[in-house]
Scaffold this active site. Structure first.
Site, PDB file in Angstrom:
ATOM      1  CG  HIS A 106     -12.295 -12.587  -5.304  1.00  0.00           C
ATOM      2  ND1 HIS A 106     -12.165 -11.316  -5.724  1.00  0.00           N
ATOM      3  CD2 HIS A 106     -11.910 -13.356  -6.323  1.00  0.00           C
ATOM      4  CE1 HIS A 106     -11.783 -11.319  -6.984  1.00  0.00           C
ATOM      5  NE2 HIS A 106     -11.578 -12.562  -7.369  1.00  0.00           N
TER       6      HIS A 106
HETATM    7  C1  LIG Z   1      -3.924  -9.275  -5.769  1.00  0.00           C
HETATM    8  C2  LIG Z   1      -5.367  -8.956  -5.870  1.00  0.00           C
HETATM    9  C3  LIG Z   1      -5.986  -8.883  -7.115  1.00  0.00           C
HETATM   10  C4  LIG Z   1      -7.345  -8.587  -7.214  1.00  0.00           C
HETATM   11  N1  LIG Z   1      -7.910  -8.399  -8.447  1.00  0.00           N
HETATM   12  C5  LIG Z   1      -9.187  -7.934  -8.535  1.00  0.00           C
HETATM   13  C6  LIG Z   1      -9.728  -7.538  -9.779  1.00  0.00           C
HETATM   14  O1  LIG Z   1      -9.062  -7.579 -10.798  1.00  0.00           O
HETATM   15  N2  LIG Z   1     -11.007  -7.086  -9.815  1.00  0.00           N
HETATM   16  C7  LIG Z   1     -11.784  -7.008  -8.694  1.00  0.00           C
HETATM   17  O2  LIG Z   1     -12.960  -6.626  -8.816  1.00  0.00           O
HETATM   18  N3  LIG Z   1     -11.287  -7.371  -7.482  1.00  0.00           N
HETATM   19  C8  LIG Z   1      -9.996  -7.781  -7.372  1.00  0.00           C
HETATM   20  N4  LIG Z   1      -9.462  -8.060  -6.146  1.00  0.00           N
HETATM   21  C9  LIG Z   1     -10.330  -8.005  -4.956  1.00  0.00           C
HETATM   22  C10 LIG Z   1     -10.645  -6.580  -4.439  1.00  0.00           C
HETATM   23  O3  LIG Z   1      -9.622  -5.692  -4.712  1.00  0.00           O
HETATM   24  C11 LIG Z   1     -10.883  -6.692  -2.929  1.00  0.00           C
HETATM   25  O4  LIG Z   1     -11.909  -7.652  -2.677  1.00  0.00           O
HETATM   26  C12 LIG Z   1     -11.320  -5.398  -2.281  1.00  0.00           C
HETATM   27  O5  LIG Z   1     -10.394  -4.410  -2.562  1.00  0.00           O
HETATM   28  C13 LIG Z   1     -11.455  -5.618  -0.772  1.00  0.00           C
HETATM   29  O6  LIG Z   1     -11.824  -4.414  -0.165  1.00  0.00           O
HETATM   30  P1  LIG Z   1     -11.918  -4.300   1.423  1.00  0.00           P
HETATM   31  O7  LIG Z   1     -12.259  -2.897   1.713  1.00  0.00           O
HETATM   32  O8  LIG Z   1     -12.787  -5.384   1.962  1.00  0.00           O
HETATM   33  O9  LIG Z   1     -10.452  -4.643   1.970  1.00  0.00           O
HETATM   34  P2  LIG Z   1      -9.009  -4.066   1.526  1.00  0.00           P
HETATM   35  O10 LIG Z   1      -9.110  -3.214   0.319  1.00  0.00           O
HETATM   36  O11 LIG Z   1      -8.131  -5.234   1.518  1.00  0.00           O
HETATM   37  O12 LIG Z   1      -8.637  -3.102   2.733  1.00  0.00           O
HETATM   38  C14 LIG Z   1      -8.298  -3.538   4.024  1.00  0.00           C
HETATM   39  C15 LIG Z   1      -7.162  -2.605   4.511  1.00  0.00           C
HETATM   40  O13 LIG Z   1      -7.043  -2.717   5.920  1.00  0.00           O
HETATM   41  C16 LIG Z   1      -5.671  -2.675   6.246  1.00  0.00           C
HETATM   42  N5  LIG Z   1      -5.502  -3.327   7.560  1.00  0.00           N
HETATM   43  C17 LIG Z   1      -5.639  -4.655   7.860  1.00  0.00           C
HETATM   44  N6  LIG Z   1      -5.438  -4.841   9.189  1.00  0.00           N
HETATM   45  C18 LIG Z   1      -5.195  -3.601   9.715  1.00  0.00           C
HETATM   46  C19 LIG Z   1      -4.933  -3.128  11.021  1.00  0.00           C
HETATM   47  N7  LIG Z   1      -4.877  -3.973  12.084  1.00  0.00           N
HETATM   48  N8  LIG Z   1      -4.709  -1.800  11.202  1.00  0.00           N
HETATM   49  C20 LIG Z   1      -4.747  -0.937  10.150  1.00  0.00           C
HETATM   50  N9  LIG Z   1      -4.977  -1.334   8.883  1.00  0.00           N
HETATM   51  C21 LIG Z   1      -5.220  -2.646   8.673  1.00  0.00           C
HETATM   52  C22 LIG Z   1      -4.975  -3.415   5.130  1.00  0.00           C
HETATM   53  O14 LIG Z   1      -3.618  -3.034   5.069  1.00  0.00           O
HETATM   54  C23 LIG Z   1      -5.811  -2.971   3.921  1.00  0.00           C
HETATM   55  O15 LIG Z   1      -5.261  -1.837   3.303  1.00  0.00           O
HETATM   56  C24 LIG Z   1      -8.108  -8.382  -6.026  1.00  0.00           C
HETATM   57  C25 LIG Z   1      -7.489  -8.467  -4.750  1.00  0.00           C
HETATM   58  C26 LIG Z   1      -6.123  -8.738  -4.677  1.00  0.00           C
HETATM   59  C27 LIG Z   1      -5.471  -8.809  -3.311  1.00  0.00           C
END
Ligand SMILES: Cc1cc2nc3c(=O)[nH]c(=O)nc-3n(C[C@H](O)[C@H](O)[C@H](O)COP(=O)(O)OP(=O)(O)OC[C@H]3O[C@@H](n4cnc5c(N)ncnc54)[C@H](O)[C@@H]3O)c2cc1C
Length: 556
Positions: A487
């Site tokens: 997280h």
């Molecule tokens: C292994 C794992 C298990 C988890 N389990 C749970 C769970 O069971 N329940 C729960 O509630 N939460 C869980 N989480 C947490 C939750 O999924 C994340 O906190 C949430 O998805 C984050 O969302 P976000 O939009 O902030 O970032 P993300 O969903 O991480 O999206 C960021 C995206 O930006 C892309 N990116 C990064 N840099 C660049 C760039 N320079 N150019 C283009 N693209 C780029 C990345 O590839 C990624 O796809 C888990 C996370 C992980 C990694």
């Protein structure tokens, strides 16, 4: 720099993870004429088995994965000089496409602690209900269910928890208030009808493939945001070398007439901002980046959930996920056949069955010693909805330690990430983790199906004495069991980056303080709130947004 590209969009998303899919999908549905581009470094996930069949989630953490990035932190003496690794989604849908599908929600007090206008819990509760199609929601695109199979181990943990740990049971511990009670994991991000993962990619964007104004370019890594004066007008990107091996890595640019949204997650967003000249003078100078805006908060205040697992054996007759996770061909084929038939069975499971958001009672508090008392008094004592740790595995949800994420130049001149996790830098953080780890072992070994941390062990009598730990045991627990729980001030309450125009950040990197929940629910919430804010800014009617997911066959 002016942009030579002839490709023009209204809005460009730098990053195509959870939050980006929610915002882009919601806006596209409300105004299909909006030209939206999502640039995602990782691969597409449309109908990929590993992203739609819930049981396959551990495969994303295999060393050869292409859907997750492993970010190596700087080593720390607090971790016995280990360099901890944090993983994050790296594909269309981001974390939502690879995560463990655990459904939890943050307590109401978390939002008050943020002290940001418009983000108080009473403002956010209606928005929280928008994505879900469950008892917590109205009728949104994200389907939540108990999954396709009930494993009995969860009930054993609840029974022991009630008898030995003396905490009650509650049906719903995700109502933003209830704490310190055992509950079943009756909600998972799994569609109860199809048995598929409820990710943001399939449920917000892939099911709007009919709208050609909504474009998702996978395998594209955003280098930086491009400005004219201080107005964001587009982005520079390259092919991603991991997603597109052997591809031409020269830069291209695309123009955004209305808005650029940085949505690249806890590691991607601060580094894109810094490469764009937004950040602290010291960091940018070290990397030879010309400063556009002095914003020292970029990349600071990294917060994570820290946890420890204690694995144990169970009796032979107990149904677990192991045959599927071991890849036993007949078990996999049988379960897949059922899943394809009716969306049920172990394929539509994540293996997590019971949990408690645990607050220590007076005895436990005094057993935790003096190191934790100031933190307890200052942060937990008067907030009865906050738990000091979660048990399924032990997870410290509100560590006092903070870290940072910045760009850096490697010795070979290439760009890298300077990631300081900060885990356990504040000594009070280890106390609840250590204590919770021991409590977890006591709970597990009292479960009837428990067969020991080593095969010779046997189920424990409920009244058996607790394990006695030596100071050496404590030191070992501190140094070897801690890991990230997957997280992370830079923007105002409307998500605008300070000092520039037409640039917002929308993802978990903008959260000002840690939250007591698994963070997918937060990313969905931020996505829905961001979509509302952007619609208001652009004069889009949000009130009549159609339910696109009800009519779409694709990607649901
Ligand atoms: C292994 C794992 C298990 C988890 N389990 C749970 C769970 O069971 N329940 C729960 O509630 N939460 C869980 N989480 C947490 C939750 O999924 C994340 O906190 C949430 O998805 C984050 O969302 P976000 O939009 O902030 O970032 P993300 O969903 O991480 O999206 C960021 C995206 O930006 C892309 N990116 C990064 N840099 C660049 C760039 N320079 N150019 C283009 N693209 C780029 C990345 O590839 C990624 O796809 C888990 C996370 C992980 C990694």
């Amino acid at each position: 720099m002016s942009i030579s590209s002839t490709l023009d969009f209204d809005i460009i998303f730098a990053g195509g993870g959870t939050t980006a899919c929610v915002v882009a999908g919601r806006l596209a549905a409300c105004d299909p004429s909006l030209k939206i581009l999502v640039l995602e470094a990782g691969p597409h996930t449309l109908n990929e088995a590993a992203c739609v069949q819930p049981y396959l989630y551990p495969t994303h953490l295999a060393p050869w994965t292409s859907t997750v990035s492993f970010v190596v932190g700087n080593s720390s003496p607090r971790l016995n000089d280990r360099a901890p690794i944090a993983s994050c989604g790296r594909c269309v849908g981001g974390g939502s496409s690879v995560n463990f599908m655990v459904y939890t929600r943050a307590p109401a007090s978390d939002f008050y602690d943020w002290r940001v206008d418009g983000w108080e819990s009473e403002n956010l509760i209606p928005i929280m209900k928008k994505p879900d199609c469950a008892t917590h929601g109205y009728n949104g695109p994200i389907k939540v269910s108990s999954g396709g199979y009930k494993l009995n181990l969860g009930q054993e943990l609840i029974d022991v928890g009630k008898a030995y740990h003396k905490r009650p049971y509650a049906d719903d511990t995700d109502d933003l208030e209830t704490c310190n009670t055992y509950s079943s994991c009756v909600r998972r991000y799994i569609d109860g009808t199809t048995g598929r993962r409820s990710d943001a990619a399939h449920h917000y964007v892939y099911n709007q493939a009919h709208n050609t104004n909504l474009q998702i370019w996978a395998g594209k890594r955003v280098k930086r945001v491009i400005f004219e004066d201080k107005r964001a007008v587009g982005v520079e990107f390259t092919s991603d070398s991991v997603s597109c091996p052997g591809a031409d890595l020269s830069s291209s640019t695309v123009r955004a007439s209305k808005l650029v949204v940085v949505s690249a997650g806890a590691f991607g967003s601060p580094t894109i901002l810094e490469r764009s000249g937004i950040g602290s003078e010291a960091v940018l100078k070290r990397c030879g980046i010309e400063q556009l805006v002095n914003l020292p908060g970029v990349g600071e205040n990294y917060q994570d959930h820290q946890g420890a697992f204690a694995a144990y054996n169970v009796a032979d007759n107990v149904v677990t996920m192991d045959p599927l996770w071991r890849g036993e061909e007949s078990a996999v084929q049988e379960c897949l056949a059922q899943w394809k038939r009716d969306g049920r069975g172990l394929v539509a499971q994540n293996g997590g069955e019971a949990k408690i958001k645990w607050r220590p009672d007076d005895d436990e508090l005094s057993a935790m010693g003096s190191a934790f008392q100031p933190r307890w008094k200052e942060f937990f004592q008067d907030r009865p909805d906050k738990n000091s740790r979660n048990i399924r595995h032990v997870c410290g949800l509100y560590p006092a330690s903070v870290g940072s994420v910045h760009v850096k130049l490697e010795e070979n001149g290439k760009e890298g990430i300077d990631f300081t996790p900060g885990y356990l830098d504040d000594p009070s953080d280890i106390v609840p983790l250590n204590f919770g780890y021991k409590k977890m072992r006591e709970l597990y070994r009292r479960m009837p199906s428990y067969r020991g941390e080593i095969p010779a062990s046997h189920p424990m009598d409920l009244n058996a004495p607790d394990i006695i730990y030596t100071p050496e045991d404590d030191a070992a627990i501190e140094k070897f069991h801690l890991q990230t729980m997957w997280h992370s001030l830079v923007v105002d309450a409307r998500l605008n980056v300070y000092g520039v125009t037409n640039l917002k950040v929308a993802d978990m990197s903008m959260v000002p303080k840690n939250v007591g929940t698994n963070t997918y629910s937060m990313a969905l919430l931020i996505g829905e709130k961001a979509a509302m804010i952007i619609a208001e800014d652009l004069g889009i009617d949000f009130t009549t947004c159609p339910s696109w997911w009800e009519s779409s066959e694709e990607g649901n």
